[in-house]
Write an enzyme that holds these catalytic residues in place. Sequence first.
Site, short mmCIF file in Angstrom:
data_model
loop_
_atom_site.label_atom_id
_atom_site.label_comp_id
_atom_site.label_asym_id
_atom_site.label_seq_id
_atom_site.Cartn_x
_atom_site.Cartn_y
_atom_site.Cartn_z
N ASP A 101 -21.91 50.40 -41.96
CA ASP A 101 -21.34 50.08 -43.15
C ASP A 101 -19.72 49.85 -42.30
O ASP A 101 -19.60 51.04 -42.36
CB ASP A 101 -20.94 51.28 -44.30
CG ASP A 101 -19.86 49.84 -45.79
OD1 ASP A 101 -20.39 48.84 -45.54
OD2 ASP A 101 -18.91 50.95 -45.77
N VAL A 153 -18.21 48.94 -39.75
CA VAL A 153 -17.80 50.37 -38.61
C VAL A 153 -16.22 50.14 -37.45
O VAL A 153 -15.71 51.25 -37.29
CB VAL A 153 -18.87 50.04 -37.64
CG1 VAL A 153 -20.37 50.44 -38.44
CG2 VAL A 153 -19.00 48.97 -36.93
N HIS A 154 -15.86 48.96 -38.64
CA HIS A 154 -14.58 48.29 -38.34
C HIS A 154 -13.87 50.26 -38.50
O HIS A 154 -11.78 50.40 -38.15
CB HIS A 154 -13.83 47.45 -38.69
CG HIS A 154 -14.00 46.87 -40.14
ND1 HIS A 154 -14.99 46.61 -40.49
CD2 HIS A 154 -13.48 47.16 -41.09
CE1 HIS A 154 -15.47 46.14 -41.51
NE2 HIS A 154 -14.09 46.87 -42.16
N GLU A 193 -22.41 46.76 -39.28
CA GLU A 193 -21.26 45.53 -40.46
C GLU A 193 -19.69 45.73 -39.69
O GLU A 193 -19.49 47.17 -40.11
CB GLU A 193 -21.78 46.07 -42.19
CG GLU A 193 -20.34 44.87 -42.16
CD GLU A 193 -19.62 45.42 -43.81
OE1 GLU A 193 -19.30 44.64 -44.17
OE2 GLU A 193 -20.26 46.34 -44.29
N HIS A 219 -21.58 33.43 -42.00
CA HIS A 219 -21.73 32.87 -43.94
C HIS A 219 -20.44 32.07 -44.47
O HIS A 219 -20.54 31.05 -44.55
CB HIS A 219 -21.30 34.38 -44.40
CG HIS A 219 -20.92 33.97 -45.83
ND1 HIS A 219 -19.59 33.99 -46.26
CD2 HIS A 219 -21.46 34.15 -46.61
CE1 HIS A 219 -19.32 34.20 -47.27
NE2 HIS A 219 -20.39 34.24 -47.91
N ILE A 241 -21.33 37.95 -52.02
CA ILE A 241 -21.56 37.70 -54.20
C ILE A 241 -20.57 38.85 -55.11
O ILE A 241 -19.80 38.04 -55.51
CB ILE A 241 -23.08 37.41 -53.87
CG1 ILE A 241 -23.45 37.15 -53.67
CG2 ILE A 241 -23.06 36.85 -56.34
CD1 ILE A 241 -25.08 36.86 -53.57
N GLY A 242 -20.65 39.57 -54.93
CA GLY A 242 -19.94 40.77 -55.23
C GLY A 242 -18.67 40.25 -55.89
O GLY A 242 -18.20 41.27 -56.70
#
Length: 597
Positions: free
Chosen positions: A259, A261-262, A296, A324, A393-394
């Site tokens: 998750d 990683v930046h 990510e 996306h 979405i969330g």
Amino acid sequence: MIEVWAPRAQRVRVRTGTAAAAGGGAVEATSTPGSRAGTEVELARAGDGWWRADLTLADGERYGFVVDEGELRPDPRSRRQPDGVHAASAAVDTARFAWTDDAWTGRQLADGLIYELHLGTFTPEGTLDAAIDKLPHLVELGVSHIELLPVNGFNGTWNWGYDGVLWYTVHEAYGGPAAYARFVDAAHAAGLAVLQDVVYNHLGPSGNYLPEFGPYLREGSRNTWGDSVNLDEPAVRAYIVENALQWLRDFHVDGLRLDAVHALHDEQPVHILQEMAEAVDALSAHVGRPLTLIAESDMNDPTLILPREAAGYGLTAQWSDDWHHAVHVALTGETVGYYADFAASDALSKVWTRGFFHDGTYSSFRGRTHGHPVPTQTPTWRLVTFAQDHDQIGNRAAGDRLSQTLSADRLAVAAVLTLTAPGTPMLFMGEEWAASTPWQFFTSHPEDWLGDAVRTGRTAEFAEMGWDESLVPDPQDPATFERSRLDWSEVARGDHARILALYRDLARLRAERPELTDPASAHLSAEDLDPDAAPDARRFLLGRGAVRIAVNLTAEPWDVAVDAGEALLLSTVATAVEGGAVRVAAESAVVLGPPLG
């Protein structure tokens, strides 16, 4: 042997048995195990901040640490928290699980189809065992990799999982570590690989006792979600790498999604991601199956996925938010916020052929140039591409899916774009049947102050962005969680069944046509035939070698010439080749290529 890293402590004890389960009370202080009914064992200093005791815990035995004169705390490496993240840990002997996957040789990502799911809302029961019953659905769909949103321990009953505080655990409401092992074993028996989403960039706000043990967090440094993890400390780095290996080695998981990683603030000579990749590659060689690391990142930096021989970190793949964004704008016409730049006439064509849209170009959302080009030699499957995911979405105000705003015909076009894309396609649970249920942001913090803070912060965040505050559901309301559960009764009805059949056909086509898994970017082509039209009213001709995809998002039919040796492989709306052309209906797509077989 039991041990804990607590470099700031003057004294460390482990409390076991019923006294630990009770969280306190009178106990007998001793230097030997003694009676499990109420024993505290003193740990001895072992150097470099470690404390150890010669003590073996039985599977299921409760225990916790007492640092100096503080309260009982769970083990930072706890694998099970039967009573929640504030209570005692329970010992877990993973060797006791009767694995049946000895013949499992893994799945490479190169021809993969990922399915992202949240265990709490995937089934009515919200458990790992219930998810096992849905594995045949995923097999029939053509999925190769299941990606589970975070399962580690968090406070409360339901949560997205990104508020975890005990990274080695499996959330008890999902079934705990034993159910997790059953799920992975069953997935392998079905021919499915398992990817686990893990969060190493921050810890949640409730139940994070790591700072009481040592400098796990970097003082004075924060990211979007909280204090940064202290990657200057070797023991903290080892804590992360060993956690990654736990999932892959002890729970037989096939890969990790890393998750954000930046948000990893690392100033050491070897980045933690490279350190992790080296350790995972070594484990992969030992166990004889591919192990996958997917990052990510919003940096658009190919360094993450370049080989270490080319000065990269050597991760397997990374998400492409640019893909996306380009597809979302083309389908919906939405151009607010970070979508603004993707109204450009070349947005979809560029992400199709070059991976990133922002590859050193100006980002109006960030107010600066952003990203770096993906080298043309990079296999295209190293970018994970999707039209929907849990974040996109969330993190909308109402948690609305594309199915709640687009026609079935446009949803069919989204399916074609997703499953013919040059990257590794990923679906979000329910996308394959155009699920009508939203996927909203939900929490269940028991602390009133924390629930109020999340509720207020969420509303204020969307108000700043110009969203109608009345659209923002209360994250703490159980109804928000319940609304987000999939409704499996939809699968066989109307347009839901039509969309599901299309996704299955597309996955089958992708498996049959080598062009659709060809990793060479040199074989890609893209043309926007209506560059001056509205961003959601254009036509595209997209190519992958000998396969062509015609996408018509206008309100009028479009006749596309069919070349000699081409056949109609798939269409989202009934059509046929007549007079050397195929009619692509309004809001539809067709796939052309050499005849099958």
